[in-house]
Write a protein that holds these residues in place. Sequence first.
Motif, PDB file in Angstrom:
ATOM      1  N   ALA A   1       0.787  -1.261   0.100  1.00 14.19           N
ATOM      2  CA  ALA A   1       0.147  -0.009   0.099  1.00 14.19           C
ATOM      3  C   ALA A   1       0.957   1.250   0.128  1.00 14.19           C
ATOM      4  O   ALA A   1       0.437   2.463   0.068  1.00 14.19           O
ATOM      5  N   ARG A   2       2.135   1.299  -0.173  1.00 13.48           N
ATOM      6  CA  ARG A   2       2.930   2.456  -0.102  1.00 13.48           C
ATOM      7  C   ARG A   2       2.955   3.298  -1.032  1.00 13.48           C
ATOM      8  O   ARG A   2       2.571   4.344  -0.670  1.00 13.48           O
ATOM      9  N   GLU A   3       3.030   3.011  -2.236  1.00 18.39           N
ATOM     10  CA  GLU A   3       2.912   4.082  -3.357  1.00 18.39           C
ATOM     11  C   GLU A   3       1.361   4.702  -3.116  1.00 18.39           C
ATOM     12  O   GLU A   3       1.615   5.928  -3.316  1.00 18.39           O
TER      13      GLU A   3
ATOM     14  N   VAL B   1       9.310   5.592   6.002  1.00 15.64           N
ATOM     15  CA  VAL B   1      10.452   4.944   6.444  1.00 15.64           C
ATOM     16  C   VAL B   1      10.173   3.543   6.879  1.00 15.64           C
ATOM     17  O   VAL B   1       9.948   3.416   8.008  1.00 15.64           O
ATOM     18  N   GLY B   2      10.576   2.766   5.927  1.00 15.84           N
ATOM     19  CA  GLY B   2      10.246   1.271   6.397  1.00 15.84           C
ATOM     20  C   GLY B   2      10.426   0.099   5.199  1.00 15.84           C
ATOM     21  O   GLY B   2       9.696  -0.228   4.596  1.00 15.84           O
ATOM     22  N   THR B   3      12.002   0.105   5.278  1.00 15.49           N
ATOM     23  CA  THR B   3      12.494  -1.080   4.447  1.00 15.49           C
ATOM     24  C   THR B   3      12.061  -1.004   3.000  1.00 15.49           C
ATOM     25  O   THR B   3      11.865  -1.981   2.323  1.00 15.49           O
ATOM     26  N   TYR B   4      12.062   0.309   2.439  1.00 15.56           N
ATOM     27  CA  TYR B   4      11.430   0.627   0.961  1.00 15.56           C
ATOM     28  C   TYR B   4      12.651   0.709   0.014  1.00 15.56           C
ATOM     29  O   TYR B   4      13.336   1.611   0.120  1.00 15.56           O
ATOM     30  N   THR B   5      12.581  -0.261  -0.809  1.00 14.14           N
ATOM     31  CA  THR B   5      13.550  -0.295  -1.759  1.00 14.14           C
ATOM     32  C   THR B   5      13.599   0.625  -2.865  1.00 14.14           C
ATOM     33  O   THR B   5      12.461   0.543  -3.580  1.00 14.14           O
TER      34      THR B   5
ATOM     35  N   SER C   1      10.847   1.524 -10.983  1.00 13.18           N
ATOM     36  CA  SER C   1       9.036   1.512 -11.247  1.00 13.18           C
ATOM     37  C   SER C   1       8.514   2.088 -10.152  1.00 13.18           C
ATOM     38  O   SER C   1       7.581   2.728 -10.434  1.00 13.18           O
ATOM     39  N   ARG C   2       9.207   2.073  -8.966  1.00 15.92           N
ATOM     40  CA  ARG C   2       8.450   2.862  -7.840  1.00 15.92           C
ATOM     41  C   ARG C   2       8.683   4.383  -7.936  1.00 15.92           C
ATOM     42  O   ARG C   2       7.861   4.943  -7.737  1.00 15.92           O
ATOM     43  N   LYS C   3       9.958   4.553  -8.399  1.00 15.74           N
ATOM     44  CA  LYS C   3      10.191   5.985  -8.723  1.00 15.74           C
ATOM     45  C   LYS C   3       9.030   6.795  -9.858  1.00 15.74           C
ATOM     46  O   LYS C   3       9.039   7.884  -9.945  1.00 15.74           O
TER      47      LYS C   3
ATOM     48  N   GLY D   1       3.383  -7.269  -2.746  1.00 10.76           N
ATOM     49  CA  GLY D   1       4.063  -5.937  -3.383  1.00 10.76           C
ATOM     50  C   GLY D   1       5.138  -5.598  -2.975  1.00 10.76           C
ATOM     51  O   GLY D   1       5.767  -4.455  -3.057  1.00 10.76           O
ATOM     52  N   SER D   2       6.036  -6.611  -2.689  1.00 10.65           N
ATOM     53  CA  SER D   2       7.259  -6.439  -2.179  1.00 10.65           C
ATOM     54  C   SER D   2       8.586  -6.829  -3.262  1.00 10.65           C
ATOM     55  O   SER D   2       7.925  -7.611  -4.320  1.00 10.65           O
ATOM     56  N   THR D   3       9.517  -6.234  -3.356  1.00  6.87           N
ATOM     57  CA  THR D   3      10.695  -6.740  -4.347  1.00  6.87           C
ATOM     58  C   THR D   3      10.900  -8.242  -4.323  1.00  6.87           C
ATOM     59  O   THR D   3      11.186  -8.905  -5.228  1.00  6.87           O
ATOM     60  N   PRO D   4      11.117  -8.834  -3.060  1.00  5.09           N
ATOM     61  CA  PRO D   4      11.430 -10.122  -2.940  1.00  5.09           C
ATOM     62  C   PRO D   4      10.592 -11.162  -3.635  1.00  5.09           C
ATOM     63  O   PRO D   4      10.605 -12.161  -4.195  1.00  5.09           O
ATOM     64  N   ILE D   5       9.220 -10.799  -3.622  1.00  5.10           N
ATOM     65  CA  ILE D   5       8.176 -11.584  -3.999  1.00  5.10           C
ATOM     66  C   ILE D   5       8.231 -11.766  -5.354  1.00  5.10           C
ATOM     67  O   ILE D   5       8.024 -12.702  -6.211  1.00  5.10           O
TER      68      ILE D   5
ATOM     69  N   ASN E   1       2.109  -8.981   5.651  1.00  6.65           N
ATOM     70  CA  ASN E   1       3.098  -8.591   6.423  1.00  6.65           C
ATOM     71  C   ASN E   1       4.127  -9.813   6.613  1.00  6.65           C
ATOM     72  O   ASN E   1       3.569 -11.104   6.617  1.00  6.65           O
ATOM     73  N   TYR E   2       5.421  -9.709   6.661  1.00  7.25           N
ATOM     74  CA  TYR E   2       6.213 -10.704   6.799  1.00  7.25           C
ATOM     75  C   TYR E   2       6.167 -11.597   8.221  1.00  7.25           C
ATOM     76  O   TYR E   2       6.358 -12.565   8.156  1.00  7.25           O
ATOM     77  N   SER E   3       5.547 -10.817   9.365  1.00  4.49           N
ATOM     78  CA  SER E   3       5.465 -11.593  10.379  1.00  4.49           C
ATOM     79  C   SER E   3       4.422 -12.793  10.350  1.00  4.49           C
ATOM     80  O   SER E   3       4.583 -13.766  11.153  1.00  4.49           O
TER      81      SER E   3
ATOM     82  N   GLU F   1      20.507  -6.720  -4.213  1.00 10.90           N
ATOM     83  CA  GLU F   1      20.595  -5.490  -3.465  1.00 10.90           C
ATOM     84  C   GLU F   1      19.353  -4.724  -3.339  1.00 10.90           C
ATOM     85  O   GLU F   1      18.658  -4.391  -4.158  1.00 10.90           O
ATOM     86  N   GLU F   2      19.047  -4.405  -1.883  1.00  7.64           N
ATOM     87  CA  GLU F   2      17.948  -3.649  -1.686  1.00  7.64           C
ATOM     88  C   GLU F   2      18.167  -2.037  -0.964  1.00  7.64           C
ATOM     89  O   GLU F   2      18.340  -2.091   0.250  1.00  7.64           O
ATOM     90  N   PRO F   3      18.502  -1.080  -1.887  1.00  6.48           N
ATOM     91  CA  PRO F   3      18.938   0.275  -1.181  1.00  6.48           C
ATOM     92  C   PRO F   3      17.650   0.826  -0.504  1.00  6.48           C
ATOM     93  O   PRO F   3      16.635   0.980  -1.296  1.00  6.48           O
ATOM     94  N   TYR F   4      17.773   1.228   0.728  1.00  5.68           N
ATOM     95  CA  TYR F   4      16.528   1.664   1.328  1.00  5.68           C
ATOM     96  C   TYR F   4      16.403   3.021   1.066  1.00  5.68           C
ATOM     97  O   TYR F   4      17.345   3.849   1.566  1.00  5.68           O
ATOM     98  N   GLY F   5      15.261   3.636   0.772  1.00  6.50           N
ATOM     99  CA  GLY F   5      14.934   4.929   0.660  1.00  6.50           C
ATOM    100  C   GLY F   5      13.805   5.455   1.526  1.00  6.50           C
ATOM    101  O   GLY F   5      12.910   4.719   2.133  1.00  6.50           O
TER     102      GLY F   5
HETATM  103  N1  GLU Z   1      12.870  -3.833   0.529  1.00  4.83           N
HETATM  104  C1  GLU Z   1      11.741  -4.789   0.007  1.00  4.83           C
HETATM  105  C2  GLU Z   1      10.770  -3.808  -0.567  1.00  4.83           C
HETATM  106  O1  GLU Z   1      10.878  -2.576  -0.428  1.00  4.83           O
HETATM  107  C3  GLU Z   1      11.353  -6.032   0.925  1.00  4.83           C
HETATM  108  C4  GLU Z   1      10.833  -5.161   2.222  1.00  4.83           C
HETATM  109  C5  GLU Z   1       9.407  -4.641   2.596  1.00  4.83           C
HETATM  110  O2  GLU Z   1       8.662  -4.943   1.712  1.00  4.83           O
HETATM  111  O3  GLU Z   1       9.365  -3.727   2.963  1.00  4.83           O
HETATM  112  O4  GLU Z   1       9.886  -4.445  -1.334  1.00  4.83           O
END
Ligand code: GLU
Length: 298
Positions: free
Chosen positions: A114-116, A128-132, A136-138, A179-183, A200-202, A243-247
């Motif tokens: 739901a971030r974008e 601010v939450g592990t956001y690569t 495409s997100r840009k 919606g994550s880059t890993p999936i 959620n990952y949990s 590589e997952e650069p967090y922004g």
């Molecule tokens: N950093 C990856 C991403 O932005 C995985 C972590 C997350 O889902 O927040 O998709």
Amino acid sequence: MRRLVSLRTLGVLLAVLAMAFGAACGREGSPGGQPVAGSPVAQNVQVPGSPVFAQMQQRGRVVLGVKNDQPGLGIQDPTTGQYTGFDIEIGRMVAAGLGFAPEQIEYRVIPSAAREDAISRGDVDLYVGTYTINDSRKQRVGFAGPYFVAGQDLLVRADDQSITGPQTLQGKRVCSATGSTPIQRVREQNLTQNVVEFQNYSQCVDALRGGQVDAVTTDNAILAGYAAQTPDQLRVVGQTFSEEPYGIGMNRDDAALRNKVNDLLQAAENDGTWTRLYNETLGRSGTPAPQPPPIERY
Ligand code: GLU
């Protein structure tokens, strides 16, 4: 003689109390614990040409999008309501640099998928939450940073020797967040046909513990926090494959705010604040502070 004994007893009592107090303050144990001592709140801040900053000032609050279930990065204590973790501290540092005290931060929990939407609708000012950061997100949001670089990895049950890296996932049930880059990478690279997906990952970690999935995949920094909760049950494989650069996510068109947040990140990296925040959060699991990544302005 009697006095000597009672003094010694007092000494033991004080030592026990000190230990209990230390533990209660989160000085030991898993990542998270108490919020880190704050950065000074900047006065008379101006960000000319930033509509989002103008709104924050008018409101007298900054709305920070975060995760609340990622230990070491962004987690909320269910009893105190307190947020802790590296992402949270980076958010607080930036808020302080923009002139907002900790009590002027409103936290809003937003899952990966739901971030974008949340950012482009203006539901949050900063995320601010592990956001690569990626291209495409840009197209939909802006990014300051990176302020950290993680890599995709795997979390498995400690007694499972069959999974040793991404090439060993065929036939395995692999869980990640919508919606994550890993999936996305698991699907694109066809690492398995059997993908389980949650918000959620949990939730994935619960499924891994319960035996409904065989691996959880996302960034190593996130997985390390879950493994640290029950190291006898869960293990991070330790072979990163991205590589997952967090922004810090924000309105795509607010270049003035993006520049300002980049300035704040740069200053924190230069003056040692970044390393202090790392050491007090992610660093508690034992991994020494890396060099902070170079800021990429665009
Ligand atoms: N950093 C990856 C991403 O932005 C995985 C972590 C997350 O889902 O927040 O998709």
